[in-house]
Design an enzyme around this catalytic site. Structure first.
Site, short mmCIF file in Angstrom:
data_model
loop_
_atom_site.label_atom_id
_atom_site.label_comp_id
_atom_site.label_asym_id
_atom_site.label_seq_id
_atom_site.Cartn_x
_atom_site.Cartn_y
_atom_site.Cartn_z
N LYS A 189 76.55 -102.05 72.26
CA LYS A 189 76.61 -101.57 73.65
C LYS A 189 77.62 -102.44 74.37
CE LYS A 189 74.79 -98.91 75.32
NZ LYS A 189 75.20 -97.53 75.60
N HIS A 316 71.53 -89.98 69.86
CA HIS A 316 71.41 -90.92 70.98
C HIS A 316 69.98 -91.44 71.11
CE1 HIS A 316 70.45 -91.30 75.43
NE2 HIS A 316 71.35 -92.24 75.26
O1 GKR Z 1 69.64 -98.83 77.10
O2 GKR Z 1 71.25 -99.86 78.11
C1 GKR Z 1 70.79 -98.92 77.46
C2 GKR Z 1 71.74 -97.83 77.05
O3 GKR Z 1 72.98 -97.99 77.64
C3 GKR Z 1 71.18 -96.46 77.37
O4 GKR Z 1 70.85 -96.39 78.72
C4 GKR Z 1 72.13 -95.34 77.01
O5 GKR Z 1 71.58 -94.12 77.41
O6 GKR Z 1 71.79 -95.93 74.72
C5 GKR Z 1 72.39 -95.12 75.58
C6 GKR Z 1 73.79 -94.70 75.20
O7 GKR Z 1 74.07 -94.60 74.02
O8 GKR Z 1 74.61 -94.41 76.07
MG MG Z 2 76.01 -93.77 74.39
#
Ligand code: GKR
Ligand code: MG
Length: 419
Positions: A189, A316
């Site tokens: 991420k 996702h």
């Molecule tokens: O949990 O911080 C998180 C992710 O950024 C999530 O909110 C996203 O929806 O995992 C997700 C993604 O792949 O964009």
């Molecule tokens: Mg994503």
């Protein structure tokens, strides 16, 4: 549709819960100490109970409560009509089909779980049968703080993952993920640090795990130009780049310039987005998510659309627990053209699960498809009650990564794109 006595829906019970979440960083801020979900129990006239799990928060809870009223008396096998009834009940107040999809999807999963229990067959059989016995998942790496700092009289909350704020920290976290769960593909991420630092982290992962699939997801933190730059820099490192920039036209601009496949769970999230997304060649990989695409059957249909247009499939995830993991595993098992390992937040949250342990296990980077009736998982009522109390006591009613970040960095601003 005529119904067999007992298969009509008597009641839909929706229970909001809160469970522990580490301080994971993203382009919006940082995860709060508690994540929210809603747990569904769909009770049939004969006492059969179907389970579902959806994102949390007061807004989604209210919609699920409206759905609960709409489905009473309907036949559990009539999922098309059940979804249509919920959609109609929400239409006036929820104009976005994507938003309505979160509600219809959760109820469809509970219907399929109940159907499977009535028939004595796993949900994957109701989706056409499984084409794989185990579903591969990727390690979902996050930049993170070592602990949630002390706040408002609450002491600091640590965890056993440690800090990851630079390439070495990210590689260490990936090693732990591999050691604990056997993952052999990795997603970071991003959107947290300047792009060159995240490029360095991906290069460090490539060096530490040669030949293993890698992906990076900055959740639209970059401009089109920055996205093109990162795509060029990481062309030989990534299997795909996920949502570098916002919107279908923005992604299409990047795609024109790049040999690296672009993936999304942000710009194509509803059926009406497919046509422009495909026409503009904005994405080469779609991250499906049964939680908002209309449920497990609709996800199977989405896979067929992607197959027709040569779009690869991945999956996702948001912070979730075991009912969602079971549903993700069943649908992924039934999709022939699943081209990439699926995302899952489960390692970050599984310590607080609401299902009885034993059926679902992340081992060798994969989850074996449950073979028991329905989703194959059983609700732990004590855990559900406990996590419901945590929800009530917390006072939390929504997710606010940005607001939480500001508690520690008052000048933090949400800016997308940031770079
Ligand atoms: O949990 O911080 C998180 C992710 O950024 C999530 O909110 C996203 O929806 O995992 C997700 C993604 O792949 O964009
Ligand atoms: Mg994503």
């Amino acid at each position: 549709m005529s119904s067999t006595p007992g298969t009509r829906i008597r009641e839909l019970i929706v229970t909001p819960i809160a469970f522990r979440d580490p301080p994971l960083l993203n382009s919006n801020g940082v995860h709060e100490p508690l994540a929210l979900r809603n747990i569904l129990q769909l009770v049939l006239e004969d006492g059969t109970v179907g389970l579902g799990e959806s994102t949390g928060g007061a807004v989604r809870l209210e919609r699920l409560m409206a759905a609960a009223k709409a489905v009473v008396g309907m036949d559990v096998f009539d999922t098309t009509a059940v979804s249509a009834a919920i959609d109609a009940a929400l239409l006036a107040t929820v104009p976005s089909s994507h938003e309505r999809g979160w509600t219809t999807s959760a109820v469809e999963v509970a219907c399929l779980d109940a159907q499977g229990k009535l028939l004595g067959r796993p949900v994957s059989d109701l989706l056409g049968g499984r084409v794989r016995d185990a579903v591969p998942f990727a390690a979902y790496l996050f930049y993170k703080w070592a602990e949630h700092p002390a706040l408002d009289g609450r002491p600091a909350v640590g965890d056993d993952w440690g800090e990851a704020l630079d390439p070495a920290g990210v590689v260490e976290q990936a090693r732990l993920m591999r050691e604990r769960y056997g993952f052999s593909s990795f997603k970071l991420k991003g959107g947290v640090f300047p792009p060159d630092e995240e490029i360095a982290a991906m290069r460090a992962l490539a060096e530490a795990f040669p030949g293993q699939p890698l992906r990076l997801d900055p959740n639209t933190a970059w401009t089109v130009e920055t996205s093109k730059y990162v795509a060029r820099e990481l062309a030989d490192v990534l299997e795909y780049l996920e949502d570098p920039t916002a919107t279908i036209p923005g992604m299409a601009e990047v795609a024109k310039d790049s040999s690296l496949p672009l993936a999304t769970n942000m710009c194509v999230v509803a059926w009406e987005h497919l046509k422009p997304g495909i026409e503009q060649n904005a994405i080469q990989v779609l991250l499906t998510d049964h939680h908002y695409w209309g449920g497990l059957r609709r996800t199977r249909e989405l896979a067929a659309v992607c197959e027709a247009f040569g779009i690869a499939l991945s999956m996702h995830s948001n912070s979730h627990l075991g009912i969602s993991l079971a549903a993700m595993t069943h649908v992924a098992a039934a999709i022939p053209n699943l081209d990439h390992s699926c995302d899952t937040h489960y390692p970050w949250n599984s310590a607080d699960d609401v299902i009885v342990p034993g059926t679902l296990e992340l081992r060798d980077g994969a989850v074996r498809v449950p073979t028991g009736p329905g989703l194959g998982v059983e609700l732990d009522h004590e855990a559900l009650d406990r996590l419901h109390r945590v929800y009530l006591d917390s006072g939390r009613r929504g997710r606010d990564d940005t607001g939480y970040m500001r508690r520690f960095q008052p000048d933090y601003e949400l800016r997308l794109p940031r770079w």
